[in-house]
Scaffold this motif. Structure first.
Motif, PDB file in Angstrom:
ATOM      1  N   UNK A  42     -75.459 -38.871  42.418  1.00 35.25           N
ATOM      2  CA  UNK A  42     -76.214 -39.680  41.453  1.00 35.25           C
ATOM      3  C   UNK A  42     -75.738 -41.124  41.363  1.00 35.25           C
ATOM      4  N   UNK A  43     -74.466 -41.369  41.607  1.00 39.17           N
ATOM      5  CA  UNK A  43     -73.922 -42.720  41.475  1.00 39.17           C
ATOM      6  C   UNK A  43     -74.487 -43.682  42.515  1.00 39.17           C
ATOM      7  N   UNK A  44     -75.153 -43.149  43.524  1.00 35.76           N
ATOM      8  CA  UNK A  44     -75.681 -43.996  44.604  1.00 35.76           C
ATOM      9  C   UNK A  44     -77.134 -44.390  44.373  1.00 35.76           C
ATOM     10  N   UNK A  45     -77.750 -43.909  43.283  1.00 37.80           N
ATOM     11  CA  UNK A  45     -79.174 -44.165  43.075  1.00 37.80           C
ATOM     12  C   UNK A  45     -79.434 -44.738  41.684  1.00 37.80           C
ATOM     13  N   UNK A  46     -79.083 -46.011  41.474  1.00 31.44           N
ATOM     14  CA  UNK A  46     -79.364 -46.625  40.164  1.00 31.44           C
ATOM     15  C   UNK A  46     -80.860 -46.764  39.953  1.00 31.44           C
ATOM     16  N   UNK A  47     -81.292 -46.547  38.707  1.00 32.46           N
ATOM     17  CA  UNK A  47     -82.698 -46.637  38.366  1.00 32.46           C
ATOM     18  C   UNK A  47     -82.991 -47.974  37.698  1.00 32.46           C
ATOM     19  N   UNK A  48     -84.233 -48.433  37.818  1.00 29.49           N
ATOM     20  CA  UNK A  48     -84.656 -49.642  37.133  1.00 29.49           C
ATOM     21  C   UNK A  48     -84.700 -49.367  35.635  1.00 29.49           C
ATOM     22  N   UNK A  49     -84.082 -50.242  34.852  1.00 28.64           N
ATOM     23  CA  UNK A  49     -84.050 -50.074  33.408  1.00 28.64           C
ATOM     24  C   UNK A  49     -84.860 -51.186  32.758  1.00 28.64           C
ATOM     25  N   UNK A  54     -77.790 -53.210  29.469  1.00 28.26           N
ATOM     26  CA  UNK A  54     -76.987 -53.688  30.603  1.00 28.26           C
ATOM     27  C   UNK A  54     -76.319 -52.577  31.397  1.00 28.26           C
ATOM     28  N   UNK A  55     -76.233 -51.390  30.817  1.00 25.44           N
ATOM     29  CA  UNK A  55     -75.622 -50.268  31.529  1.00 25.44           C
ATOM     30  C   UNK A  55     -76.695 -49.533  32.324  1.00 25.44           C
ATOM     31  N   UNK A  56     -76.608 -49.552  33.656  1.00 23.59           N
ATOM     32  CA  UNK A  56     -77.660 -48.935  34.465  1.00 23.59           C
ATOM     33  C   UNK A  56     -77.657 -47.420  34.325  1.00 23.59           C
ATOM     34  N   UNK A  57     -78.831 -46.843  34.415  1.00 23.03           N
ATOM     35  CA  UNK A  57     -78.942 -45.392  34.488  1.00 23.03           C
ATOM     36  C   UNK A  57     -79.133 -45.002  35.948  1.00 23.03           C
ATOM     37  N   UNK A  58     -78.817 -43.761  36.251  1.00 22.32           N
ATOM     38  CA  UNK A  58     -78.864 -43.324  37.641  1.00 22.32           C
ATOM     39  C   UNK A  58     -79.767 -42.100  37.771  1.00 22.32           C
ATOM     40  N   UNK A  59     -80.352 -41.971  38.940  1.00 21.68           N
ATOM     41  CA  UNK A  59     -81.238 -40.836  39.211  1.00 21.68           C
ATOM     42  C   UNK A  59     -80.413 -39.562  39.284  1.00 21.68           C
ATOM     43  N   UNK A  60     -80.764 -38.589  38.471  1.00 23.42           N
ATOM     44  CA  UNK A  60     -80.103 -37.290  38.573  1.00 23.42           C
ATOM     45  C   UNK A  60     -81.077 -36.201  39.002  1.00 23.42           C
TER      46      UNK A  60
END
Length: 250
Positions: A42-49, A54-60
């Motif tokens: 999951x840490x390799x796939x940040x999602x558009x917020x 400011x804290x990015x979410x990630x694809x899980x």
């Protein structure tokens, strides 16, 4: 085959189905053996917020990544899971007095869901399906439970008799005396364990809040979406989606 008790959870007026499947070790082995194909970090796939956080979410969820990762139901390795899913869809709908002999089930998407450490899953729902499911492959200790948000609290709910009636104001100006009341509680959550299957309406908002996980062990589950159609031989019903074999792509 073992017989496990099925539970019908209620969050007014919605019903959620929970049971435990057989062959959980076989399904877990298929999950792990196919991790290179369907798994991800999951840490390799940040999602558009779009919220400005400011804290990015990630694809899980694998379906957000694309490719084969959203269609594991097409892989025969997972047949021990999906063959049982059909049985429990029947049990769920029969419990609601629905004539399942007139229906057919079609999995449109299915994917790995990976929650690393004590991460969370934001509130969301599945707007392209009728029912959704989650099967828990591996649930570490101190895990986070899925939370279903109560549709009765929406302003357009018939249980909200006037605007703001169920709003969460400070207690001295709050009309609700008991927020644990089944019909107006904010959310329903219950513990899930390895081998558990949950089936619920796809439009029901759900989430996993942040939680403490001392082991920082990833939580593995398989999620999917289901479309309900009329059975192939049912051609005289005014309601229900006609079976896909009768469709024509333009």
């Amino acid at each position: 085959m073992q017989t496990f008790e099925s539970i019908f959870h209620g969050i007014s007026p919605i019903v959620i189905y929970q049971t435990k499947l057989d062959h959980i070790e076989i399904i877990k082995e298929a999950f792990l053996n196919n991790f290179d194909k369907y798994g991800f970090d999951p840490k390799l796939y940040p999602m558009v917020d779009y919220s400005g956080d400011p804290n990015p979410t990630f694809a899980n969820a694998g379906d957000l990544i694309g490719g084969l990762k959203g269609f594991i139901h097409q892989d025969e390795c997972f047949s021990p899971l999906f063959s049982q899913l059909k049985i429990h869809l029947d049990k769920f709908l029969n419990g609601l007095s629905i004539n399942t002999e007139k229906l057919s089930y079609h999995i449109t998407k299915s994917w790995y869901t990976i929650v690393d450490g004590g991460a969370n899953i934001n509130e969301h729902y599945h707007n392209a399906a009728d029912l959704s499911f989650v099967y828990y492959v591996r649930v570490p200790s101190e895990h986070g439970n899925i939370h279903f948000l109560n549709p009765s609290l929406r302003q357009n709910s018939l249980n909200c008799y006037f605007q703001g009636m169920l709003d969460d104001f400070p207690y001295e100006r709050n009309l609700v005396k008991n927020t644990d009341n089944l019909h107006i509680q904010k959310y329903l959550s219950f513990p899930s364990f390895d081998g558990d299957l949950i089936i619920f309406p796809a439009a029901l908002p759900h989430m996993v809040p942040p939680y403490e996980n001392p082991t920082h062990e990833d939580r593995y589950s398989i999620s999917g979406d289901i479309k309900l159609c009329l059975a192939k031989d049912v051609d005289n019903y005014a309601t229900g989606l006609v079976h896909p074999s009768r469709w024509k792509e333009l």
